[in-house]
Design a protein around this motif. Structure first.
Motif, short mmCIF file in Angstrom:
data_model
loop_
_atom_site.label_atom_id
_atom_site.label_comp_id
_atom_site.label_asym_id
_atom_site.label_seq_id
_atom_site.Cartn_x
_atom_site.Cartn_y
_atom_site.Cartn_z
N ALA A 5 0.81 -1.21 0.00
CA ALA A 5 0.00 0.00 0.00
C ALA A 5 0.85 1.26 0.00
O ALA A 5 1.90 1.32 0.62
CB ALA A 5 -0.92 0.00 1.22
N LYS A 7 0.26 5.05 1.27
CA LYS A 7 -0.67 5.74 2.16
C LYS A 7 -0.54 7.24 2.00
O LYS A 7 0.56 7.78 1.94
CB LYS A 7 -0.41 5.34 3.61
CG LYS A 7 -1.43 5.90 4.57
CD LYS A 7 -1.22 5.35 5.96
CE LYS A 7 -2.31 5.86 6.88
NZ LYS A 7 -2.19 5.35 8.23
N LEU A 12 -5.44 4.55 1.37
CA LEU A 12 -4.47 3.52 1.02
C LEU A 12 -4.71 3.09 -0.42
O LEU A 12 -5.82 2.71 -0.76
CB LEU A 12 -4.62 2.31 1.93
CG LEU A 12 -4.29 2.52 3.40
CD1 LEU A 12 -4.70 1.29 4.20
CD2 LEU A 12 -2.83 2.79 3.59
N TYR A 35 -5.22 -4.07 5.97
CA TYR A 35 -5.38 -2.65 5.67
C TYR A 35 -6.74 -2.10 6.13
O TYR A 35 -6.97 -0.90 6.06
CB TYR A 35 -5.23 -2.40 4.17
CG TYR A 35 -3.85 -2.71 3.63
CD1 TYR A 35 -2.71 -2.21 4.24
CD2 TYR A 35 -3.69 -3.50 2.50
CE1 TYR A 35 -1.45 -2.51 3.74
CE2 TYR A 35 -2.43 -3.79 1.99
CZ TYR A 35 -1.32 -3.29 2.62
OH TYR A 35 -0.08 -3.57 2.13
N THR A 40 -8.03 3.77 8.43
CA THR A 40 -8.31 3.76 6.99
C THR A 40 -9.60 4.52 6.71
O THR A 40 -10.65 4.20 7.25
CB THR A 40 -8.44 2.31 6.47
OG1 THR A 40 -7.23 1.62 6.74
CG2 THR A 40 -8.71 2.29 4.98
#
Length: 110
Positions: A5, A7, A12, A35, A40
């Motif tokens: 990922a 970020k 993400l 994730y 998130t």
């Protein structure tokens, strides 16, 4: 399984670099569910390199959609490969996921 990922402010972006098949679904599932945490806000999956997707890969996408709804973040599917577009069209899943699907001009649909 390759999915690392990038970020940026709670977003993400994960490029899926392998096929989404039964052979690697478990490791991909573990990575992608990792994730799905409190920080998130949006999880973006770049599907452009997915050359093959089977029912296990599709189940993983459905699981991620359910996790996103349950945990309150947005799941976005980006740059759908031909394999992903074909299965979404076959099963009429484009509207379920709600992301725009762009069909390339050079698509080799048989």
């Amino acid at each position: 399984m390759t999915a690392k990922a990038n970020k940026n402010d709670g977003i993400l972006c994960v490029p899926i670099m392998d096929d989404m098949t039964i052979y690697n679904a478990q490791s991909l599932k573990e990575t992608l569910l990792g994730y799905c945490h409190a920080g998130t806000q949006e999880l973006q999956l770049d599907l452009s390199a997915v050359a093959e997707i089977d029912s296990a890969g599709l189940q993983l996408l459905l699981l991620l959609k359910a996790e996103a709804q349950k945990r309150g973040f947005t799941l976005r599917l980006l740059r759908h490969s031909e394999a992903v577009i074909e299965i979404f069209e076959l099963l009429k899943l484009g509207m379920y996921f709600g992301d725009p699907i762009v069909i390339p001009a050079n698509w080799k649909k048989s």
